[in-house]
Enzyme design. Sequence first.
Site, PDB file in Angstrom:
ATOM      1  N   HIS A 134       6.403 107.646  67.680  1.00 36.90           N
ATOM      2  CA  HIS A 134       5.641 107.034  66.586  1.00 36.90           C
ATOM      3  C   HIS A 134       4.138 107.080  66.858  1.00 36.90           C
ATOM      4  O   HIS A 134       3.365 106.445  66.164  1.00 36.90           O
ATOM      5  CB  HIS A 134       6.106 105.587  66.357  1.00 36.90           C
ATOM      6  CG  HIS A 134       7.483 105.501  65.755  1.00 36.90           C
ATOM      7  ND1 HIS A 134       8.199 104.341  65.643  1.00 36.90           N
ATOM      8  CD2 HIS A 134       8.273 106.480  65.214  1.00 36.90           C
ATOM      9  CE1 HIS A 134       9.366 104.590  65.065  1.00 36.90           C
ATOM     10  NE2 HIS A 134       9.439 105.882  64.814  1.00 36.90           N
TER      11      HIS A 134
ATOM     12  N   HIS B  57      17.132 112.100  63.349  1.00 38.05           N
ATOM     13  CA  HIS B  57      18.124 111.818  62.309  1.00 38.05           C
ATOM     14  C   HIS B  57      19.326 112.767  62.389  1.00 38.05           C
ATOM     15  O   HIS B  57      20.430 112.389  62.029  1.00 38.05           O
ATOM     16  CB  HIS B  57      17.476 111.870  60.925  1.00 38.05           C
ATOM     17  CG  HIS B  57      16.680 110.635  60.633  1.00 38.05           C
ATOM     18  ND1 HIS B  57      17.019 109.736  59.662  1.00 38.05           N
ATOM     19  CD2 HIS B  57      15.570 110.135  61.226  1.00 38.05           C
ATOM     20  CE1 HIS B  57      16.142 108.737  59.664  1.00 38.05           C
ATOM     21  NE2 HIS B  57      15.254 108.957  60.596  1.00 38.05           N
TER      22      HIS B  57
ATOM     23  N   PRO C  96      19.037 103.381  63.394  1.00 38.60           N
ATOM     24  CA  PRO C  96      18.527 102.006  63.440  1.00 38.60           C
ATOM     25  C   PRO C  96      17.459 101.770  62.366  1.00 38.60           C
ATOM     26  O   PRO C  96      16.592 102.618  62.179  1.00 38.60           O
ATOM     27  CB  PRO C  96      17.898 101.898  64.845  1.00 38.60           C
ATOM     28  CG  PRO C  96      17.747 103.290  65.333  1.00 38.60           C
ATOM     29  CD  PRO C  96      18.711 104.149  64.593  1.00 38.60           C
TER      30      PRO C  96
ATOM     31  N   VAL D 170      23.280 111.032  64.008  1.00 38.97           N
ATOM     32  CA  VAL D 170      24.360 110.970  63.020  1.00 38.97           C
ATOM     33  C   VAL D 170      25.329 112.131  63.261  1.00 38.97           C
ATOM     34  O   VAL D 170      24.993 113.285  63.042  1.00 38.97           O
ATOM     35  CB  VAL D 170      23.784 111.026  61.587  1.00 38.97           C
ATOM     36  CG1 VAL D 170      24.894 110.817  60.568  1.00 38.97           C
ATOM     37  CG2 VAL D 170      22.693 109.977  61.410  1.00 38.97           C
TER      38      VAL D 170
ATOM     39  N   SER E  92      -4.990 107.925  66.334  1.00 45.86           N
ATOM     40  CA  SER E  92      -4.889 109.393  66.458  1.00 45.86           C
ATOM     41  C   SER E  92      -3.541 109.865  65.913  1.00 45.86           C
ATOM     42  O   SER E  92      -2.673 110.286  66.672  1.00 45.86           O
ATOM     43  CB  SER E  92      -5.038 109.801  67.930  1.00 45.86           C
ATOM     44  OG  SER E  92      -4.171 109.023  68.749  1.00 45.86           O
TER      45      SER E  92
ATOM     46  N   SER F 276      24.117 118.677  60.771  1.00 47.07           N
ATOM     47  CA  SER F 276      24.783 118.165  59.559  1.00 47.07           C
ATOM     48  C   SER F 276      23.807 117.500  58.597  1.00 47.07           C
ATOM     49  O   SER F 276      24.120 117.358  57.408  1.00 47.07           O
ATOM     50  CB  SER F 276      25.913 117.200  59.926  1.00 47.07           C
ATOM     51  OG  SER F 276      25.415 116.137  60.695  1.00 47.07           O
TER      52      SER F 276
ATOM     53  N   GLY G  81      25.990 113.463  65.970  1.00 51.14           N
ATOM     54  CA  GLY G  81      25.490 114.337  67.023  1.00 51.14           C
ATOM     55  C   GLY G  81      24.544 115.407  66.506  1.00 51.14           C
ATOM     56  O   GLY G  81      24.347 115.562  65.296  1.00 51.14           O
TER      57      GLY G  81
ATOM     58  N   ASP H 285      -0.048 111.402  72.025  1.00 51.90           N
ATOM     59  CA  ASP H 285      -0.738 110.852  73.199  1.00 51.90           C
ATOM     60  C   ASP H 285      -0.165 109.468  73.534  1.00 51.90           C
ATOM     61  O   ASP H 285       0.889 109.098  73.016  1.00 51.90           O
ATOM     62  CB  ASP H 285      -2.250 110.779  72.929  1.00 51.90           C
ATOM     63  CG  ASP H 285      -2.550 109.991  71.642  1.00 51.90           C
ATOM     64  OD1 ASP H 285      -1.659 109.266  71.154  1.00 51.90           O
ATOM     65  OD2 ASP H 285      -3.682 110.108  71.130  1.00 51.90           O
TER      66      ASP H 285
HETATM   67  C1  HEM Z   1      13.884 103.383  67.905  1.00 51.35           C
HETATM   68  C2  HEM Z   1      14.327 103.380  66.687  1.00 51.35           C
HETATM   69  C3  HEM Z   1      13.570 103.983  65.536  1.00 51.35           C
HETATM   70  C4  HEM Z   1      13.332 103.411  64.350  1.00 51.35           C
HETATM   71  C5  HEM Z   1      13.793 102.035  63.914  1.00 51.35           C
HETATM   72  C6  HEM Z   1      12.559 104.347  63.570  1.00 51.35           C
HETATM   73  C7  HEM Z   1      12.150 104.132  62.278  1.00 51.35           C
HETATM   74  C8  HEM Z   1      11.285 104.953  61.580  1.00 51.35           C
HETATM   75  C9  HEM Z   1      10.864 104.737  60.223  1.00 51.35           C
HETATM   76  C10 HEM Z   1      11.353 103.628  59.325  1.00 51.35           C
HETATM   77  C11 HEM Z   1       9.959 105.697  59.934  1.00 51.35           C
HETATM   78  C12 HEM Z   1       9.175 105.846  58.624  1.00 51.35           C
HETATM   79  C13 HEM Z   1       9.886 106.689  57.633  1.00 51.35           C
HETATM   80  C14 HEM Z   1       9.168 106.763  56.312  1.00 51.35           C
HETATM   81  O1  HEM Z   1       8.452 105.844  55.926  1.00 51.35           O
HETATM   82  O2  HEM Z   1       9.335 107.778  55.624  1.00 51.35           O
HETATM   83  C15 HEM Z   1       9.818 106.525  61.086  1.00 51.35           C
HETATM   84  C16 HEM Z   1       8.970 107.589  61.172  1.00 51.35           C
HETATM   85  C17 HEM Z   1       8.954 108.452  62.237  1.00 51.35           C
HETATM   86  N1  HEM Z   1       9.814 108.422  63.312  1.00 51.35           N
HETATM   87 FE1  HEM Z   1      11.011 106.921  63.840  1.00 51.35          FE
HETATM   88  N2  HEM Z   1      12.328 105.455  64.311  1.00 51.35           N
HETATM   89  C18 HEM Z   1      12.938 105.297  65.522  1.00 51.35           C
HETATM   90  C19 HEM Z   1      13.030 106.235  66.528  1.00 51.35           C
HETATM   91  C20 HEM Z   1      12.470 107.474  66.447  1.00 51.35           C
HETATM   92  C21 HEM Z   1      12.751 108.559  67.346  1.00 51.35           C
HETATM   93  C22 HEM Z   1      13.779 108.498  68.476  1.00 51.35           C
HETATM   94  C23 HEM Z   1      11.965 109.598  66.980  1.00 51.35           C
HETATM   95  C24 HEM Z   1      11.867 110.991  67.541  1.00 51.35           C
HETATM   96  C25 HEM Z   1      12.336 111.366  68.692  1.00 51.35           C
HETATM   97  C26 HEM Z   1      11.186 109.147  65.846  1.00 51.35           C
HETATM   98  C27 HEM Z   1      10.198 109.876  65.235  1.00 51.35           C
HETATM   99  C28 HEM Z   1       9.510 109.478  64.100  1.00 51.35           C
HETATM  100  C29 HEM Z   1       8.370 110.186  63.567  1.00 51.35           C
HETATM  101  C30 HEM Z   1       7.652 111.356  64.200  1.00 51.35           C
HETATM  102  C31 HEM Z   1       8.029 109.555  62.375  1.00 51.35           C
HETATM  103  C32 HEM Z   1       6.931 109.948  61.397  1.00 51.35           C
HETATM  104  C33 HEM Z   1       7.534 110.834  60.325  1.00 51.35           C
HETATM  105  C34 HEM Z   1       6.550 111.405  59.331  1.00 51.35           C
HETATM  106  O3  HEM Z   1       5.345 111.256  59.481  1.00 51.35           O
HETATM  107  O4  HEM Z   1       7.034 112.057  58.374  1.00 51.35           O
HETATM  108  N3  HEM Z   1      11.543 107.880  65.539  1.00 51.35           N
HETATM  109  N4  HEM Z   1      10.651 106.067  62.077  1.00 51.35           N
END
Ligand code: HEM
Length: 332
Positions: free
Chosen positions: A195, A70, A165, A74, A252, A80, A76, A257
């Site tokens: 994820h 995030h 996104p 946004v 997990s 911010s 870069g 993994d």
């Molecule tokens: C490809 C586009 C992506 C979309 C559409 C997306 C969307 C989301 C959304 C909607 C959540 C849940 C937020 C919530 O319910 O609070 C999430 C969680 C997460 N995202 Fe993504 N994400 C993307 C890419 C990424 C990238 C690039 C990373 C890291 C390099 C990332 C790491 C994570 C992690 C680790 C979580 C879990 C956060 C937590 O447990 O607090 N995501 N993402």
Amino acid sequence: MALGLLLVRLLMVAAVVAGGLPRRADAGGLAVGFYNKSCPQAEDLALAEMRDIVEKDKTLAPALLRFMFHDCFVRGCDGSIMLVSRNGTGERDALPSHGLRGYGEIERIKAKLEQACPLTVSCADIIVMAARDAVYLSDGPRYAVETGRRDGKVSAAFDANNDVPPPSSNIVDLKTYFSVKSLGWKDLVVLSGSHTIGWTQCSTFAGDRLYNYSGRGVQDPSLNKKYAADLRQACEAGVPDDETVVAMDPVSPYTFDLAYYHDVYNDTGLFLSDQALLDDQWTREYVAQMAAAASPDEYFRDYAVAMTNMGRIEVLTGDSGEIRKVCGAYVD
Ligand code: HEM
């Protein structure tokens, strides 16, 4: 076909095979070990804080990994996301920042580094180091991070709304969101593997996937039926549920993994944006390859490259930006 045109087409195919679109080859003023002289203990101190943070609350590892995404997407990787808007119109206040955690933890690491090396290590770099350590402390790879970013002074909800996104994105949208940031399909499919750890709220996906797919009042037909039944038990219909959370990788959720790729390959990826990786030849092949891989080694190498690429988005270096004493400074 003219020889020149043929050459251009060959180069384009090579770019797609190599993982996408034009990338800056250089680090744009960043360097591994940027603080070696000015604050040699910076990375060790940051890791020690992260160890303590994650030991006390394991859910903060995924939270801090998401934090870097995030920040970097946004304006870069400029810290911010930490700025606090007095009138509620900053990045923090935007819809995509909903549920984002880790502000206090980044501030805590910053305070530690301020004690050791005043006004030296940027908030932007601390966010990148914390994400790297979050992966490592979740049994993922520990890769070298480039540092030398400086902090931006502008934070606007508008930018976050535009550039992060949403989980309802299809593959065309996803590739566009990434290519605007000079990231290719390989960065997309590799970074989506983040994820494999973490949780989300029912409200983030229940509409799209369980109850109102495409606004048609039905379940997403591409979602694995057994998995969908489990999710329906957790997330009730018609309740805008911000309280209940589900693991994004139910197998997990604390371990970095290859399970994410098994999930997506078996139609048990949680978001439409995860499932969408099966809709493009290149990302689909990568998902299939990683779902079948005997060892995570190749994925870990790819992850280090993709995180480095993301860490280079629109960075401020040299005399640009500033090094702040407190990351969460107030802006108008
Ligand atoms: C490809 C586009 C992506 C979309 C559409 C997306 C969307 C989301 C959304 C909607 C959540 C849940 C937020 C919530 O319910 O609070 C999430 C969680 C997460 N995202 Fe993504 N994400 C993307 C890419 C990424 C990238 C690039 C990373 C890291 C390099 C990332 C790491 C994570 C992690 C680790 C979580 C879990 C956060 C937590 O447990 O607090 N995501 N993402």
